[in-house]
Design an enzyme around this catalytic site. Sequence first.
Site, PDB file in Angstrom:
ATOM      1  N   TRP A  20      19.282  47.187  18.584  1.00 52.83           N
ATOM      2  CA  TRP A  20      18.875  45.885  19.109  1.00 52.83           C
ATOM      3  C   TRP A  20      18.032  46.048  20.376  1.00 52.83           C
ATOM      4  O   TRP A  20      16.917  45.520  20.477  1.00 52.83           O
ATOM      5  CB  TRP A  20      20.114  45.032  19.386  1.00 52.83           C
ATOM      6  CG  TRP A  20      19.840  43.668  19.961  1.00 52.83           C
ATOM      7  CD1 TRP A  20      18.632  43.010  19.993  1.00 52.83           C
ATOM      8  CD2 TRP A  20      20.788  42.781  20.571  1.00 52.83           C
ATOM      9  NE1 TRP A  20      18.775  41.771  20.584  1.00 52.83           N
ATOM     10  CE2 TRP A  20      20.094  41.603  20.950  1.00 52.83           C
ATOM     11  CE3 TRP A  20      22.159  42.864  20.819  1.00 52.83           C
ATOM     12  CZ2 TRP A  20      20.729  40.520  21.580  1.00 52.83           C
ATOM     13  CZ3 TRP A  20      22.776  41.780  21.435  1.00 52.83           C
ATOM     14  CH2 TRP A  20      22.070  40.630  21.813  1.00 52.83           C
ATOM     15  N   ASP A  51      21.506  51.397  12.875  1.00 55.24           N
ATOM     16  CA  ASP A  51      21.654  49.993  12.503  1.00 55.24           C
ATOM     17  C   ASP A  51      20.596  49.159  13.220  1.00 55.24           C
ATOM     18  O   ASP A  51      20.524  49.159  14.448  1.00 55.24           O
ATOM     19  CB  ASP A  51      23.050  49.490  12.876  1.00 55.24           C
ATOM     20  CG  ASP A  51      23.231  48.024  12.543  1.00 55.24           C
ATOM     21  OD1 ASP A  51      23.555  47.719  11.379  1.00 55.24           O
ATOM     22  OD2 ASP A  51      23.028  47.182  13.446  1.00 55.24           O
ATOM     23  N   TYR A  56      15.495  41.880  15.659  1.00 54.17           N
ATOM     24  CA  TYR A  56      15.434  42.702  16.876  1.00 54.17           C
ATOM     25  C   TYR A  56      13.973  42.984  17.208  1.00 54.17           C
ATOM     26  O   TYR A  56      13.371  43.951  16.728  1.00 54.17           O
ATOM     27  CB  TYR A  56      16.188  44.019  16.694  1.00 54.17           C
ATOM     28  CG  TYR A  56      17.663  43.876  16.376  1.00 54.17           C
ATOM     29  CD1 TYR A  56      18.353  42.701  16.627  1.00 54.17           C
ATOM     30  CD2 TYR A  56      18.377  44.939  15.824  1.00 54.17           C
ATOM     31  CE1 TYR A  56      19.700  42.579  16.330  1.00 54.17           C
ATOM     32  CE2 TYR A  56      19.722  44.820  15.534  1.00 54.17           C
ATOM     33  CZ  TYR A  56      20.380  43.637  15.788  1.00 54.17           C
ATOM     34  OH  TYR A  56      21.713  43.517  15.490  1.00 54.17           O
ATOM     35  N   ARG A 222      28.078  45.365  25.994  1.00 51.19           N
ATOM     36  CA  ARG A 222      26.691  45.388  26.486  1.00 51.19           C
ATOM     37  C   ARG A 222      26.575  46.074  27.847  1.00 51.19           C
ATOM     38  O   ARG A 222      25.769  45.701  28.690  1.00 51.19           O
ATOM     39  CB  ARG A 222      26.127  43.973  26.492  1.00 51.19           C
ATOM     40  CG  ARG A 222      26.368  43.311  25.132  1.00 51.19           C
ATOM     41  CD  ARG A 222      25.875  41.909  24.986  1.00 51.19           C
ATOM     42  NE  ARG A 222      26.494  41.306  23.798  1.00 51.19           N
ATOM     43  CZ  ARG A 222      26.126  40.186  23.226  1.00 51.19           C
ATOM     44  NH1 ARG A 222      25.101  39.513  23.713  1.00 51.19           N
ATOM     45  NH2 ARG A 222      26.742  39.712  22.175  1.00 51.19           N
ATOM     46  N   GLY A 291      23.984  51.344  21.587  1.00 47.65           N
ATOM     47  CA  GLY A 291      22.547  51.306  21.844  1.00 47.65           C
ATOM     48  C   GLY A 291      22.155  52.380  22.837  1.00 47.65           C
ATOM     49  O   GLY A 291      22.989  52.903  23.579  1.00 47.65           O
ATOM     50  N   ALA A 292      20.876  52.705  22.840  1.00 47.05           N
ATOM     51  CA  ALA A 292      20.339  53.664  23.805  1.00 47.05           C
ATOM     52  C   ALA A 292      18.854  53.386  23.959  1.00 47.05           C
ATOM     53  O   ALA A 292      18.159  53.173  22.968  1.00 47.05           O
ATOM     54  CB  ALA A 292      20.554  55.107  23.346  1.00 47.05           C
TER      55      ALA A 292
END
Length: 324
Positions: A20, A51, A56, A222, A291-292
């Site tokens: 995302w 994913d 996004y 988050r 996420g990254a």
Amino acid sequence: MKRQLGSSDIQVTPITMGAWAIGGFMWGGNEEKDSIEAIEAYIDHGVTSIDTAPIYGFGYSEELVGKAIKNYDRSKLQILTKFGMIWDAEKGDFAFEGKDNHGQLRKVYRYGGYETALRDVEASLKRLQTDYIDLIQLHWPDTTTPIDETMRAMEKMMQDGKVKAVGVCNYNAAQLKEAEQTIKLQSNQVPYSMLKRDIETAVVPYAIENNLSIIAYSPMERGLLTGKYQSSDALAADDHRTNYFKRFDFDKVATLTDKLAALAAEYQATTAQLVLAWTFHQPAVAAALAGARNAKQAAENAKAMDIQLKPEDLARIGEWIDTI
């Protein structure tokens, strides 16, 4: 190391890249070079599952994933994407509006109609530069479309060889039961963290009973559970977390993250790695999304897969989070 997704032949890594943030939208923008390097670092460190979703970055995240995986053996990667959030027509349930990465205002709707779903998966295949998707997921429930219509669309995707397995996101137990009257689902992607555990009441028991895997998103809330943020003041104005973080008691979260940091040190890990490990140690959870936005973050997150939490430590964490 990998976990089977439901009763399918798909196996995913317990840490799966959540793509995302690299789409930039609602995350204060992004740097393409950093994003591609993050994907590559994940793969190079054993995280072979990614994913993403069309919404996004309005296709941008999928495009970045497509660029990044070109130099890898596609058969060794698991690409998970979604459909059902559209911005080119006013159909379904209105979700939100916001400016895309080019400053254009977009209205987004939740819509899982049959023909639109088939069209959307074709668009995703092009952006991802692949001829199949390992797991396709309905992104959100759509109250204007019968569940069986959306499930029949996914059944058609499988029949046509466009996808290998099907799942949903953000479904409750009743919706899962209704959907499975039409097709066998392999997964349900839902928000799940130490601070948000409502799925444990009905969704997790349903998943266990029906051999359905949970894919947990926002396991670190988050970034809040890393201990990095003491308030939302440091975030960019267009970062959605500015408002999202207001729902939490920062003092209680800080007490929890202090305890987690001390325990993480015993495992020679960071707080974030411990939080991710706790998540994929939970019943029915096949993967925790992480996420990254650069290679360093990706490499750090990947290390969480090496953590095997002791039962007594899982119990200790359980006691801590019961007080939140």
